[in-house]
Design an enzyme around this catalytic site. Structure first.
Site, PDB file in Angstrom:
ATOM      1  N   GLU A 118       0.842  -1.193   0.000  1.00  0.00           N
ATOM      2  CA  GLU A 118       0.000   0.000   0.000  1.00  0.00           C
ATOM      3  C   GLU A 118       0.880   1.247   0.000  1.00  0.00           C
ATOM      4  O   GLU A 118       1.931   1.276   0.641  1.00  0.00           O
ATOM      5  CB  GLU A 118      -0.930  -0.013   1.216  1.00  0.00           C
ATOM      6  CG  GLU A 118      -2.046   1.006   1.170  1.00  0.00           C
ATOM      7  CD  GLU A 118      -3.109   0.731   2.237  1.00  0.00           C
ATOM      8  OE1 GLU A 118      -3.640  -0.399   2.246  1.00  0.00           O
ATOM      9  OE2 GLU A 118      -3.366   1.625   3.048  1.00  0.00           O
ATOM     10  N   ASP A 120       0.214   5.330   0.614  1.00  0.00           N
ATOM     11  CA  ASP A 120      -0.867   6.161   1.152  1.00  0.00           C
ATOM     12  C   ASP A 120      -0.569   7.650   1.201  1.00  0.00           C
ATOM     13  O   ASP A 120       0.484   8.059   1.690  1.00  0.00           O
ATOM     14  CB  ASP A 120      -1.161   5.774   2.613  1.00  0.00           C
ATOM     15  CG  ASP A 120      -1.694   4.364   2.753  1.00  0.00           C
ATOM     16  OD1 ASP A 120      -2.236   3.833   1.785  1.00  0.00           O
ATOM     17  OD2 ASP A 120      -1.565   3.802   3.854  1.00  0.00           O
ATOM     18  N   GLU A 122      -2.853  10.464   3.201  1.00  0.00           N
ATOM     19  CA  GLU A 122      -4.024  10.714   4.038  1.00  0.00           C
ATOM     20  C   GLU A 122      -3.964  12.156   4.536  1.00  0.00           C
ATOM     21  O   GLU A 122      -2.975  12.566   5.152  1.00  0.00           O
ATOM     22  CB  GLU A 122      -4.066   9.757   5.233  1.00  0.00           C
ATOM     23  CG  GLU A 122      -4.365   8.316   4.847  1.00  0.00           C
ATOM     24  CD  GLU A 122      -4.461   7.412   6.055  1.00  0.00           C
ATOM     25  OE1 GLU A 122      -5.471   6.704   6.197  1.00  0.00           O
ATOM     26  OE2 GLU A 122      -3.514   7.417   6.871  1.00  0.00           O
ATOM     27  N   GLN A 135      -0.394  12.872   6.060  1.00  0.00           N
ATOM     28  CA  GLN A 135       0.290  11.663   6.526  1.00  0.00           C
ATOM     29  C   GLN A 135       0.532  10.741   5.344  1.00  0.00           C
ATOM     30  O   GLN A 135      -0.386  10.481   4.556  1.00  0.00           O
ATOM     31  CB  GLN A 135      -0.541  10.937   7.590  1.00  0.00           C
ATOM     32  CG  GLN A 135       0.053   9.602   8.029  1.00  0.00           C
ATOM     33  CD  GLN A 135      -0.672   9.009   9.217  1.00  0.00           C
ATOM     34  OE1 GLN A 135      -0.526   9.477  10.335  1.00  0.00           O
ATOM     35  NE2 GLN A 135      -1.458   7.967   8.979  1.00  0.00           N
ATOM     36  N   THR A 136       1.756  10.240   5.224  1.00  0.00           N
ATOM     37  CA  THR A 136       2.067   9.236   4.211  1.00  0.00           C
ATOM     38  C   THR A 136       2.495   7.956   4.909  1.00  0.00           C
ATOM     39  O   THR A 136       2.991   7.975   6.037  1.00  0.00           O
ATOM     40  CB  THR A 136       3.175   9.710   3.258  1.00  0.00           C
ATOM     41  OG1 THR A 136       4.358  10.017   4.018  1.00  0.00           O
ATOM     42  CG2 THR A 136       2.740  10.933   2.472  1.00  0.00           C
ATOM     43  N   ASN A 137       2.312   6.843   4.203  1.00  0.00           N
ATOM     44  CA  ASN A 137       2.709   5.555   4.744  1.00  0.00           C
ATOM     45  C   ASN A 137       3.002   4.611   3.582  1.00  0.00           C
ATOM     46  O   ASN A 137       2.466   4.788   2.480  1.00  0.00           O
ATOM     47  CB  ASN A 137       1.619   4.974   5.648  1.00  0.00           C
ATOM     48  CG  ASN A 137       2.142   3.987   6.678  1.00  0.00           C
ATOM     49  OD1 ASN A 137       3.308   3.600   6.646  1.00  0.00           O
ATOM     50  ND2 ASN A 137       1.279   3.569   7.590  1.00  0.00           N
ATOM     51  N   ASN A 145       3.507   0.721   9.478  1.00  0.00           N
ATOM     52  CA  ASN A 145       4.198   1.433  10.570  1.00  0.00           C
ATOM     53  C   ASN A 145       5.324   2.325  10.069  1.00  0.00           C
ATOM     54  O   ASN A 145       6.335   2.496  10.740  1.00  0.00           O
ATOM     55  CB  ASN A 145       4.745   0.446  11.609  1.00  0.00           C
ATOM     56  CG  ASN A 145       3.643  -0.345  12.286  1.00  0.00           C
ATOM     57  OD1 ASN A 145       2.571   0.187  12.557  1.00  0.00           O
ATOM     58  ND2 ASN A 145       3.896  -1.617  12.537  1.00  0.00           N
ATOM     59  N   ARG A 146       5.141   2.886   8.871  1.00  0.00           N
ATOM     60  CA  ARG A 146       6.164   3.787   8.313  1.00  0.00           C
ATOM     61  C   ARG A 146       5.562   5.184   8.116  1.00  0.00           C
ATOM     62  O   ARG A 146       5.756   5.819   7.082  1.00  0.00           O
ATOM     63  CB  ARG A 146       6.696   3.245   6.985  1.00  0.00           C
ATOM     64  CG  ARG A 146       7.372   1.884   7.098  1.00  0.00           C
ATOM     65  CD  ARG A 146       8.018   1.497   5.778  1.00  0.00           C
ATOM     66  NE  ARG A 146       8.736   0.236   5.862  1.00  0.00           N
ATOM     67  CZ  ARG A 146       8.253  -0.936   5.431  1.00  0.00           C
ATOM     68  NH1 ARG A 146       7.035  -0.986   4.898  1.00  0.00           N
ATOM     69  NH2 ARG A 146       8.974  -2.037   5.529  1.00  0.00           N
ATOM     70  N   ASP A 211     -12.010   9.426  15.806  1.00  0.00           N
ATOM     71  CA  ASP A 211     -11.438   8.675  16.925  1.00  0.00           C
ATOM     72  C   ASP A 211      -9.919   8.742  16.943  1.00  0.00           C
ATOM     73  O   ASP A 211      -9.290   8.381  17.935  1.00  0.00           O
ATOM     74  CB  ASP A 211     -11.899   7.209  16.877  1.00  0.00           C
ATOM     75  CG  ASP A 211     -11.544   6.515  15.582  1.00  0.00           C
ATOM     76  OD1 ASP A 211     -11.470   7.196  14.536  1.00  0.00           O
ATOM     77  OD2 ASP A 211     -11.363   5.281  15.603  1.00  0.00           O
ATOM     78  N   GLY A 216      -4.997  13.107  17.665  1.00  0.00           N
ATOM     79  CA  GLY A 216      -5.139  11.802  18.285  1.00  0.00           C
ATOM     80  C   GLY A 216      -6.544  11.490  18.753  1.00  0.00           C
ATOM     81  O   GLY A 216      -6.739  10.636  19.628  1.00  0.00           O
ATOM     82  N   ARG A 291       9.347   4.103  19.444  1.00  0.00           N
ATOM     83  CA  ARG A 291       8.836   2.975  18.670  1.00  0.00           C
ATOM     84  C   ARG A 291       9.963   2.139  18.071  1.00  0.00           C
ATOM     85  O   ARG A 291       9.852   0.918  17.968  1.00  0.00           O
ATOM     86  CB  ARG A 291       7.936   3.479  17.535  1.00  0.00           C
ATOM     87  CG  ARG A 291       6.627   4.089  17.985  1.00  0.00           C
ATOM     88  CD  ARG A 291       5.859   4.643  16.795  1.00  0.00           C
ATOM     89  NE  ARG A 291       5.445   3.599  15.864  1.00  0.00           N
ATOM     90  CZ  ARG A 291       5.037   3.843  14.618  1.00  0.00           C
ATOM     91  NH1 ARG A 291       5.029   5.084  14.149  1.00  0.00           N
ATOM     92  NH2 ARG A 291       4.655   2.855  13.840  1.00  0.00           N
TER      93      ARG A 291
END
Length: 305
Positions: A118, A120, A122, A135-137, A145-146, A211, A216, A291
């Site tokens: 994927e 992304d 967002e 936000q990218t992933n 988790n990137r 949510d 957050g 993390r």
């Protein structure tokens, strides 16, 4: 740009021996990247179709512009007709204006199986006057988790801006307009999976995620401001279309994005990427030592650390 530099070099080398000129030009071609080809605006229906809540998608100007609508009952979305293995995918989007807290506008590519790949974009809404967060992933082999997050340097609800992905065997590059904001290099040689054998479909959606989306989950969607509207145009797809189960692209090596100049960014592009990281990045998984006490191996190759 790389083209201007090569042109100047050709003029200066006019009196040099042919073999020396050829060697010099080949070296330059390998060294310098170039921007992706300019996207072509096409109607929505050429490459996409709605996937849910059809009555929450509005078509304007003969389908050359589309609006997604979110209310307290439902959001909506669409997907590409084809599946693609590498290419250049672009969308012009004008985000939800005003108080958009709790909303997420997504534009992404995703494969169809459990160990999915994927890519992304967002866009996380915010209270009036606060910057939108992008936000990218990247998911590879089912692992994500990137996350990286940036504040955009403009108000994306005022005008249309281009958001695009260049994806080939060597790298994935996220662009905002013509500015590279993130690179994910092929790092299979150091044990990091890379999406190269699972075709992906392209998706976009507008939905409620209060949510988690804004601070957050602290800022909730204010339904008094509904309906929320995100506008789209462009609908550019320039990829190798393949069956969902294809393991390779039949034109691999032959398309413009496969060529040497697209294996890396050029110096100017890396400078712009550094500018984004220095001034606008607010979160980068590569530097999150809570993390990841040991930075993931791809981070150094991607120049994130």
């Amino acid at each position: 740009s790389a083209q201007h530099l090569l042109g100047a070099m050709r003029v200066r080398m006019a009196r040099l021996p042919f073999t020396l000129c050829l060697t010099f030009l080949v070296m330059a071609t390998v060294t310098f990247g170039v921007p992706p080809k300019k996207s072509v605006d096409v109607p929505f229906g050429r490459n996409y179709f709605p996937t849910w809540a059809f009555d929450h998608i509005k078509y304007l100007r003969g389908g050359s512009e589309v609006r997604l609508i979110l209310d307290k009952y439902t959001g909506t979305g669409f997907q590409s007709k084809g599946s693609y293995l590498f290419g250049h995918f672009s969308m012009h989007i004008k985000m939800v204006p005003g108080d958009s807290a709790g909303t997420v506008t997504a534009f992404y590519l995703s494969s169809q199986n459990s160990e999915h790949d994927e890519i992304d974009f967002e866009f996380l809404g915010n209270r009036t006057g606060q910057p939108y967060i992008l936000q990218t992933n990247v998911f590879t082999g089912g692992k994500g988790n990137r996350e990286q997050r940036i504040n955009l340097w403009f108000d994306p609800s005022k005008n249309y801006h281009s958001y695009s992905v260049l994806w080939n065997m060597y790298q994935i590059v996220f662009f905002v307009d013509d500015v590279p904001i993130r690179v994910f290099k092929n790092s299979k040689d150091i044990g990091v999976k890379f999406p190269f054998d699972q075709p992906m479909k392209i998706y976009s959606s507008l939905w409620n995620a209060d949510d988690w989306a804004t601070r957050g989950g602290l800022e909730k969607t204010n339904w008094a401001n509904a309906p929320f509207v995100a506008s789209y145009r462009g609908f550019h797809v320039d990829g190798c279309e393949a069956s969902v189960n294809a393991k390779f692209c039949e034109t691999q090596g032959k398309r413009w994005w496969d060529q040497r100049e697209f294996r890396d960014l050029d110096a100017k592009q890396y400078k712009r990427l550094k500018w984004v990281r220095k001034r606008y990045t607010i979160y980068n998984y590569c530097t999150d030592r809570v993390r990841f006490p040991v930075p993931p191996p791809e981070c150094r190759r991607d120049r994130d650390i």
